[in-house]
Motif scaffolding. Structure first.
Motif, PDB file in Angstrom:
ATOM      1  N   CYS A  56       2.805   2.304   2.491  1.00 29.88           N
ATOM      2  CA  CYS A  56       1.839   2.214   1.401  1.00 29.88           C
ATOM      3  C   CYS A  56       0.962   3.461   1.385  1.00 29.88           C
ATOM      4  O   CYS A  56       0.682   4.034   2.437  1.00 29.88           O
ATOM      5  CB  CYS A  56       0.943   0.993   1.578  1.00 29.88           C
ATOM      6  SG  CYS A  56       1.838  -0.563   1.720  1.00 29.88           S
ATOM      7  N   ASP A  66      -2.652   5.106  -0.704  1.00 28.65           N
ATOM      8  CA  ASP A  66      -3.728   4.905  -1.675  1.00 28.65           C
ATOM      9  C   ASP A  66      -3.776   6.004  -2.727  1.00 28.65           C
ATOM     10  O   ASP A  66      -4.305   5.811  -3.815  1.00 28.65           O
ATOM     11  CB  ASP A  66      -5.084   4.854  -0.951  1.00 28.65           C
ATOM     12  CG  ASP A  66      -5.187   3.649  -0.037  1.00 28.65           C
ATOM     13  OD1 ASP A  66      -4.581   2.616  -0.353  1.00 28.65           O
ATOM     14  OD2 ASP A  66      -5.867   3.751   0.996  1.00 28.65           O
ATOM     15  N   SER A  67      -3.248   7.168  -2.380  1.00 31.66           N
ATOM     16  CA  SER A  67      -3.279   8.296  -3.308  1.00 31.66           C
ATOM     17  C   SER A  67      -1.891   8.922  -3.395  1.00 31.66           C
ATOM     18  O   SER A  67      -1.022   8.654  -2.553  1.00 31.66           O
ATOM     19  CB  SER A  67      -4.295   9.346  -2.839  1.00 31.66           C
ATOM     20  OG  SER A  67      -3.982   9.786  -1.530  1.00 31.66           O
ATOM     21  N   PRO A 103       0.760   6.448  -5.884  1.00 30.95           N
ATOM     22  CA  PRO A 103       0.000   5.440  -5.143  1.00 30.95           C
ATOM     23  C   PRO A 103       0.714   4.089  -5.214  1.00 30.95           C
ATOM     24  O   PRO A 103       1.299   3.732  -6.228  1.00 30.95           O
ATOM     25  CB  PRO A 103      -1.343   5.400  -5.878  1.00 30.95           C
ATOM     26  CG  PRO A 103      -1.463   6.745  -6.519  1.00 30.95           C
ATOM     27  CD  PRO A 103      -0.066   7.101  -6.919  1.00 30.95           C
TER      28      PRO A 103
END
Length: 487
Positions: A207, A209-210, A223
């Motif tokens: 995963c 976030d950006s 993301p």
């Protein structure tokens, strides 16, 4: 984590045998650490109760090396087991099509892309993974160069170059010299093993976030959550230019990937499928080299002990860094370890203690997004006060920022409010730096690059302590596997 039920004295292997057996398998790291993890997953797979016969057949295909030959004056043995996991580029074993697709061009460097010490606790209840940055400043013991046959006295080197000069033996000797941790076993993997293993497992979920984009490796992830197959996974763990944190960011991604890989191996039912088990172990062990002490019995013994292994049973860290960009004549820019904190870390490994408890309580500090050690700063004096830039440079460095150490005079010397100039691509780093300079002004400057600039002002130049609140960048440097996975 519930403790493993004690075994009867009759079933418990002798202390020496337990320390000697090989076969850990947790997370990391540091880059090709990933493939190492695969070897790791073999251990976990063995815990499913697969028979000795199947393992024996696979074990016979492991290439053997003798990294401990004629070694003397080694560190004292501690408790638990320490495995040095080494990732080599193996570029000469990749097809031309794979070279082009995953941007693996260039000649093999015959050096180590990844170095990790994996410690398996004596009760087989915990795995601690310590990444050793490839550019770490090191000093080799006296040795003979494998390529030229020339005898060398000990000399400065980047730690990843020890392999090219003296192979597995010099690598082990150099690591032991620096850490004072006795290495019990040696495992070496390359690109080929990594890619095949990830594919056999059906991919690993990560995963972000950006957005992660690296033109050097071809990595381009939006993301969100992604299931990476072999070649994509290789891009993910190799990328050094996906953000401003360079090699430190890459090691964090390696830790993420290893946690995801362990989770995949232990939760998907793969361990309970004999045929899948065989395919995975073939993929891993087909291109692994190990010391002669790593055999079938050790693999099974450790595998059974690790039946309850999970991401939360593991912890990851990188050797504490005291100085980035430490210049050494004839070698270039290196990474210097923090002598006090690194000594504390390796003492914990020797004493078989959890790493998360080795850092003393820290003073209260403002929490920020990016750890100071990952932010490079140039300080300029925007006032007519002599020595102000030097003063602020020293204060920021003491707080952990990577200042250039070369304060300068700004063009404008009538600045009232301190200004933090930054490239918009490094906005998170800029916010973290501004938090250390109360009252400062953030000013975007497209094209400025990764080095942020502080122009001191007459009214606001106080520096306060900050620390990262992201567990993946925590100032303590230690995170559990379940903290870096998608869950």
């Amino acid at each position: 984590m519930s403790p493993t039920p004690p075994r009867s004295p009759a079933s418990r292997p002798p202390r020496r045998a337990r320390r000697g057996p090989v076969r850990p398998a947790p997370k990391k790291r540091p880059r090709w650490a990933l493939r190492v993890t695969m070897t790791l997953s073999v251990v976990v797979l063995a815990s499913a109760g697969i028979g000795h016969t199947l393992i024996s057949g696979l074990d016979s295909g492991i290439a053997r090396v003798d990294p401990f030959k004629d070694m003397k004056n080694r560190p004292r043995a501690g408790h638990g087991m320490n495995v040095l996991m080494v990732g080599t580029d193996g570029r000469d074993r990749i097809t031309e099509a794979e070279r082009q697709r995953y941007r693996l061009g260039g000649a093999p460097c015959h050096c180590t892309d990844t170095l990790m010490i994996v410690h398996i606790s004596e009760d087989r209840d915990r795995a601690s993974v310590v990444s050793l940055p490839r550019d770490s400043y090191a000093e080799t013991p006296a040795h003979t160069d494998l390529t030229t046959g020339e005898k060398h006295h000990g000399h400065p080197i980047k730690i990843n170059s020890a392999y090219a000069e003296g192979g597995p033996q010099l690598t082990v000797r150099t690591v032991e010299r620096m850490t004072h941790v006795k290495i019990d076993h040696y495992l070496e993997v390359d690109f080929t093993s990594f890619m095949k293993t990830v594919d056999v497992l059906g991919g690993v979920e990560i995963c972000t976030d950006s957005r992660l984009k690296d033109s050097y490796t071809g990595l381009d992830l939006a993301p969100g959550s992604h299931t990476l197959r072999g070649g994509e996974a290789l891009q993910y763990v190799r990328s050094r230019h996906a953000d401003a944190s360079s090699d430190l960011g890459r090691m964090r991604r390696q830790q993420r990937f290893l946690a995801g890989l362990v989770d995949r191996a232990t939760s998907s039912g793969i361990l309970l499928n004999p045929l899948k088990f065989r395919d995975v172990t073939r993929a891993v062990l087909g291109s692994v080299r190990a010391d002669r002490g790593f055999g079938t019995d050790e693999l099974l013994d450790l595998g059974r002990a690790m039946r309850t292994f999970s991401p939360s049973s593991s912890e990851f860290t990188t050797v504490p860094i005291g100085r980035m960009g430490y210049a050494v004549k004839g070698i270039g820019s290196t990474v210097k370890w923090d002598p006090v904190r690194s000594r504390r870390l390796f003492e914990a490994l020797r004493d078989d203690k959890p790493l998360a408890t080795t850092s003393p309580a820290r003073k209260r500090a403002v929490q920020v997004e990016v750890a100071p050690r990952q932010i490079r700063v140039q300080v300029e004096n925007g006032t007519r006060t002599p020595g102000l830039a030097k003063q602020v440079d020293a204060a920021l460095r003491a707080t952990g920022f990577r200042t250039t150490g070369q304060p300068a005079t700004a063009r404008d010397t009538a600045v009232r409010r301190t200004v933090v100039s930054y490239d918009p691509r490094w906005d998170r780093s800029a916010r973290s730096l501004a938090a250390a300079l109360p009252g400062s002004e953030l000013r975007p400057v497209p094209g400025l690059g990764p080095t942020l600039k502080v122009t001191t002002g007459a009214e606001s130049h106080r520096v306060r302590k900050v620390r990262a609140d992201d567990p993946q960048q925590g100032e303590s440097g230690v995170v559990r596997g379940d903290q870096v996975g998608c869950s």
